[in-house]
Design an enzyme around this catalytic site. Structure first.
Site, PDB file in Angstrom:
ATOM      1  N   ASN A   1      41.615  -9.377  34.407  1.00 50.87           N
ATOM      2  CA  ASN A   1      40.396 -10.131  34.119  1.00 50.87           C
ATOM      3  C   ASN A   1      40.593 -10.729  32.734  1.00 50.87           C
ATOM      4  OD1 ASN A   1      37.917 -11.133  33.511  1.00 50.87           O
ATOM      5  ND2 ASN A   1      36.831  -9.174  33.515  1.00 50.87           N
ATOM      6  N   TRP A   2      40.918 -12.020  32.731  1.00 49.92           N
ATOM      7  CA  TRP A   2      41.220 -12.669  31.448  1.00 49.92           C
ATOM      8  C   TRP A   2      39.968 -12.834  30.592  1.00 49.92           C
ATOM      9  CZ3 TRP A   2      44.978 -17.376  32.636  1.00 49.92           C
ATOM     10  CH2 TRP A   2      46.203 -16.869  33.098  1.00 49.92           C
ATOM     11  N   LYS A   3      38.794 -12.688  31.200  1.00 53.81           N
ATOM     12  CA  LYS A   3      37.535 -12.953  30.486  1.00 53.81           C
ATOM     13  C   LYS A   3      37.605 -14.366  29.890  1.00 53.81           C
ATOM     14  CE  LYS A   3      36.874  -8.041  30.086  1.00 53.81           C
ATOM     15  NZ  LYS A   3      36.241  -6.910  29.390  1.00 53.81           N
TER      16      LYS A   3
ATOM     17  N   HIS B   1      30.230  -7.994  36.880  1.00 54.06           N
ATOM     18  CA  HIS B   1      30.848  -7.390  35.701  1.00 54.06           C
ATOM     19  C   HIS B   1      29.740  -6.993  34.719  1.00 54.06           C
ATOM     20  CE1 HIS B   1      33.211  -6.796  32.114  1.00 54.06           C
ATOM     21  NE2 HIS B   1      34.268  -6.670  32.910  1.00 54.06           N
TER      22      HIS B   1
ATOM     23  N   GLU C   1      29.506  -7.289  31.672  1.00 51.84           N
ATOM     24  CA  GLU C   1      29.193  -8.306  30.656  1.00 51.84           C
ATOM     25  C   GLU C   1      28.231  -9.339  31.213  1.00 51.84           C
ATOM     26  OE1 GLU C   1      33.274  -9.203  29.708  1.00 51.84           O
ATOM     27  OE2 GLU C   1      33.480  -7.202  28.821  1.00 51.84           O
TER      28      GLU C   1
ATOM     29  N   GLU D   1      33.851   0.540  36.415  1.00 56.07           N
ATOM     30  CA  GLU D   1      34.120   0.210  35.012  1.00 56.07           C
ATOM     31  C   GLU D   1      33.035   0.838  34.136  1.00 56.07           C
ATOM     32  OE1 GLU D   1      36.849  -3.500  34.776  1.00 56.07           O
ATOM     33  OE2 GLU D   1      34.786  -4.113  34.458  1.00 56.07           O
TER      34      GLU D   1
ATOM     35  N   GLY E   1      36.885  -2.456  26.618  1.00 54.05           N
ATOM     36  CA  GLY E   1      37.224  -3.087  25.350  1.00 54.05           C
ATOM     37  C   GLY E   1      37.115  -2.172  24.148  1.00 54.05           C
TER      38      GLY E   1
ATOM     39  N   SER F   1      39.714  -0.197  29.360  1.00 56.68           N
ATOM     40  CA  SER F   1      40.797   0.190  28.452  1.00 56.68           C
ATOM     41  C   SER F   1      42.004   0.770  29.181  1.00 56.68           C
ATOM     42  CB  SER F   1      40.290   1.161  27.377  1.00 56.68           C
ATOM     43  OG  SER F   1      39.313   0.527  26.571  1.00 56.68           O
TER      44      SER F   1
ATOM     45  N   GLY G   1      41.462  -5.730  31.497  1.00 55.38           N
ATOM     46  CA  GLY G   1      41.002  -6.770  30.577  1.00 55.38           C
ATOM     47  C   GLY G   1      42.082  -7.116  29.572  1.00 55.38           C
ATOM     48  N   GLY G   2      41.950  -6.588  28.365  1.00 53.62           N
ATOM     49  CA  GLY G   2      42.842  -6.956  27.260  1.00 53.62           C
ATOM     50  C   GLY G   2      44.320  -6.855  27.591  1.00 53.62           C
TER      51      GLY G   2
HETATM   52  P1  13P Z   1      39.455  -3.836  28.948  1.00 55.18           P
HETATM   53  O1  13P Z   1      40.653  -3.507  29.781  1.00 55.18           O
HETATM   54  O2  13P Z   1      39.732  -4.841  27.873  1.00 55.18           O
HETATM   55  O3  13P Z   1      38.765  -2.600  28.446  1.00 55.18           O
HETATM   56  O4  13P Z   1      38.417  -4.563  29.919  1.00 55.18           O
HETATM   57  C1  13P Z   1      38.130  -3.976  31.146  1.00 55.18           C
HETATM   58  C2  13P Z   1      37.321  -4.918  31.937  1.00 55.18           C
HETATM   59  O5  13P Z   1      36.188  -5.204  31.633  1.00 55.18           O
HETATM   60  C3  13P Z   1      37.961  -5.535  33.109  1.00 55.18           C
HETATM   61  O6  13P Z   1      37.040  -6.213  33.893  1.00 55.18           O
END
Ligand code: 13P
Length: 254
Positions: free
Chosen positions: A14-16, A101, A103, A172, A178, A216, A237-238
């Protein structure tokens, strides 16, 4: 007795809201170069910002790397300024779309019901929704984790009915996203087992519905998480923004 097992794990990035034309090309080329006969045992995808779907489609068509979006409108078409429909995502070859998600639930007030309608729209266009569920830290400390994730998933089951066998679920925990604070494999497995049982009441083969862990997840902790019986992959994510790290997670899923 239900014995069918999930055969392929799914590792989805997930590149966000990250990326650029030049950066995406370098990242995708590096990921594609690292996918080989060994990683063919894993389904791999990247969920990218909508403006880059055409670029990803051009670079990845015919490759083992699937792609998807990070959100979809709950509406079919019409006067919804700024929204992107499931049919549009299908035009750009999306296999997946993330819905619900945390967010988006937090920053855009998406309700359980809205998330369920988004999942339904995706399914109607042949796109697999990756339905995110997860508790906040306050909810975990109040002992509400199970109730929260079950309520979030129940809305989707209620809306999509037997099509729930076609979804992917992503657990999640909000406090792990994050933050570098991953759920322990045992903490994650406990919640995944709850979700599996809930799916079992809705579909005949709940093990065929993949339940991803996200929060994470990285090259260092992926193997222990993916070894849990009810963790069928990861939503990253990251760590999905670095090709070598993402590929190490993919290889941990083989
Ligand atoms: P991180 O891996 O950066 O914690 O993000 C997880 C996430 O929200 C994937 O959708």
């Amino acid at each position: 007795m239900e014995t069918t097992t999930v055969t392929h794990k799914l590792i989805a990035g997930n590149w966000k809201m990250n990326g650029s034309l030049a950066g995406n090309e370098a990242l995708l080329q590096a990921i594609l170069a690292g996918l080989d006969a060994d990683t063919a045992a894993v389904d791999v995808a990247v969920c990218v910002p909508a403006p880059y779907l055409a670029q990803v489609q051009a670079l990845c068509t015919g490759s083992p790397l699937a792609w998807g979006a990070q959100d979809v409108s709950e509406h079919e078409a019409g006067a919804y300024t700024g929204e992107v429909s499931a049919a549009m995502l299908r035009d750009f070859g999306c296999r997946y779309v993330i819905v619900g998600h945390s967010e988006r639930r937090r920053d855009h007030g998406e309700s359980d019901e809205a998330v369920a309608r988004k999942a339904q729209r995706a399914l109607a266009c042949g796109i697999t929704p990756i339905v995110c569920v997860g508790e906040t830290e306050v909810q975990r400390e109040a002992g509400q984790t199970e109730a929260v994730v079950k309520r979030q998933l129940a809305a989707v089951i209620h809306t999509v009915g037997h099509c729930v066998s076609e979804i992917v679920v992503a657990y999640e925990p909000v406090w792990a996203i994050g933050t570098g604070r991953t759920a322990t494999p045992e903490q994650a497995q406990t919640v995944h087992a709850v979700l599996r049982a809930q799916l079992g009441a809705a579909v005949p083969e709940p093990r065929r519905v993949r339940i991803l862990y996200g929060g994470s997840m990285n090259a260092g902790n992926a193997a222990a998480l993916l070894a849990q019986p009810d963790i069928d992959g990861g939503l990253i994510g990251g760590a999905s923004l670095k090709a070598e790290e993402f590929l190490r997670i993919v290889r941990a899923a083989v």
